[in-house]
Motif scaffolding. Structure first.
Motif, PDB file in Angstrom:
ATOM      1  N   LEU A   1       2.039   4.800 -12.469  1.00 14.82           N
ATOM      2  CA  LEU A   1       2.131   3.539 -11.756  1.00 14.82           C
ATOM      3  C   LEU A   1       0.759   2.871 -11.736  1.00 14.82           C
ATOM      4  CD1 LEU A   1       3.966   5.846 -10.013  1.00 14.82           C
ATOM      5  CD2 LEU A   1       4.728   3.719  -8.965  1.00 14.82           C
ATOM      6  N   GLN A   2       0.738   1.572 -11.949  1.00 16.19           N
ATOM      7  CA  GLN A   2      -0.506   0.801 -11.975  1.00 16.19           C
ATOM      8  C   GLN A   2      -0.344  -0.409 -11.084  1.00 16.19           C
ATOM      9  OE1 GLN A   2      -3.356   1.573 -13.939  1.00 16.19           O
ATOM     10  NE2 GLN A   2      -4.401  -0.096 -12.884  1.00 16.19           N
ATOM     11  N   ALA A   3      -1.016  -0.391  -9.944  1.00 18.65           N
ATOM     12  CA  ALA A   3      -0.959  -1.520  -9.016  1.00 18.65           C
ATOM     13  C   ALA A   3      -2.053  -2.528  -9.334  1.00 18.65           C
ATOM     14  CB  ALA A   3      -1.094  -1.020  -7.585  1.00 18.65           C
ATOM     15  N   SER A   4      -1.756  -3.794  -9.080  1.00 20.77           N
ATOM     16  CA  SER A   4      -2.727  -4.858  -9.310  1.00 20.77           C
ATOM     17  C   SER A   4      -2.420  -6.025  -8.393  1.00 20.77           C
ATOM     18  CB  SER A   4      -2.697  -5.296 -10.777  1.00 20.77           C
ATOM     19  OG  SER A   4      -1.423  -5.810 -11.108  1.00 20.77           O
ATOM     20  N   GLY A   5      -3.356  -6.975  -8.349  1.00 22.72           N
ATOM     21  CA  GLY A   5      -3.122  -8.200  -7.597  1.00 22.72           C
ATOM     22  C   GLY A   5      -3.867  -8.304  -6.286  1.00 22.72           C
ATOM     23  N   GLY A   6      -4.587  -7.264  -5.916  1.00 17.47           N
ATOM     24  CA  GLY A   6      -5.348  -7.331  -4.677  1.00 17.47           C
ATOM     25  C   GLY A   6      -6.506  -8.307  -4.777  1.00 17.47           C
ATOM     26  N   GLY A   7      -7.105  -8.597  -3.644  1.00 10.22           N
ATOM     27  CA  GLY A   7      -8.237  -9.511  -3.623  1.00 10.22           C
ATOM     28  C   GLY A   7      -8.579  -9.918  -2.215  1.00 10.22           C
ATOM     29  N   LEU A   8      -9.410 -10.945  -2.118  1.00  9.53           N
ATOM     30  CA  LEU A   8      -9.853 -11.480  -0.839  1.00  9.53           C
ATOM     31  C   LEU A   8      -9.075 -12.756  -0.530  1.00  9.53           C
ATOM     32  CD1 LEU A   8     -11.859 -11.565   1.563  1.00  9.53           C
ATOM     33  CD2 LEU A   8     -13.416 -12.832   0.051  1.00  9.53           C
ATOM     34  N   VAL A   9      -8.524 -12.828   0.666  1.00 15.47           N
ATOM     35  CA  VAL A   9      -7.743 -13.996   1.065  1.00 15.47           C
ATOM     36  C   VAL A   9      -8.024 -14.293   2.535  1.00 15.47           C
ATOM     37  CG1 VAL A   9      -5.714 -12.612   1.657  1.00 15.47           C
ATOM     38  CG2 VAL A   9      -5.430 -15.027   1.019  1.00 15.47           C
ATOM     39  N   GLN A  10      -7.924 -15.545   2.899  1.00 14.85           N
ATOM     40  CA  GLN A  10      -8.123 -15.917   4.300  1.00 14.85           C
ATOM     41  C   GLN A  10      -6.858 -15.629   5.104  1.00 14.85           C
ATOM     42  OE1 GLN A  10      -9.422 -20.039   4.338  1.00 14.85           O
ATOM     43  NE2 GLN A  10     -11.566 -19.398   4.382  1.00 14.85           N
ATOM     44  N   ALA A  11      -7.041 -15.422   6.377  1.00 11.21           N
ATOM     45  CA  ALA A  11      -5.901 -15.209   7.267  1.00 11.21           C
ATOM     46  C   ALA A  11      -4.934 -16.386   7.150  1.00 11.21           C
ATOM     47  CB  ALA A  11      -6.377 -15.057   8.705  1.00 11.21           C
TER      48      ALA A  11
END
Length: 118
Positions: free
Chosen positions: A3-13
């Protein structure tokens, strides 16, 4: 099964992110899939899951109504759409797979970091 997860990052509330998890190495349609997360200094917790046929989904109370899990068996992928993000959603998010006969999730991805700023 890999399994390979992706798509994370920094986002504002209040913002949104969509995580993806690509699954390989076995017949994707035989596996139920789950998302988990681990915040700094805390234990890993269940976020949600989707059944083998995609007809049933389950969510933790903390994300219900904000997060949506879906799967695309043609693309061997599962997704986690996260809306109305809160700082307390900050964590490393993991996807996991199990067969219906498994009581636990034996197969795990490497995790992707989601950071929600206030």
């Amino acid at each position: 099964v890999q399994l390979q997860a992706s798509g994370g990052g920094l986002v504002q509330a209040g913002g949104s992110l969509r995580l993806s998890c690509a699954v390989s190495g076995s017949t994707f349609s035989r596996y139920a899939l789950g998302w988990f997360r681990q915040a700094p200094g805390k234990e890993r917790e269940f976020v949600g899951s989707i059944s083998v046929n995609g007809e049933s989904t389950y969510y933790s109370d903390s994300v219900k109504g904000r997060f949506t899990i879906s799967r695309d068996n043609a693309k061997n992928s599962v997704y986690l759409q996260m809306n109305s993000l809160k700082p307390e959603d900050t964590a490393v998010y993991y996807c996991a797979a199990r067969k219906n006969t498994d009581s636990i999730y034996p197969y795990w991805g490497q995790g992707t970091l989601v950071t929600v700023s206030s």
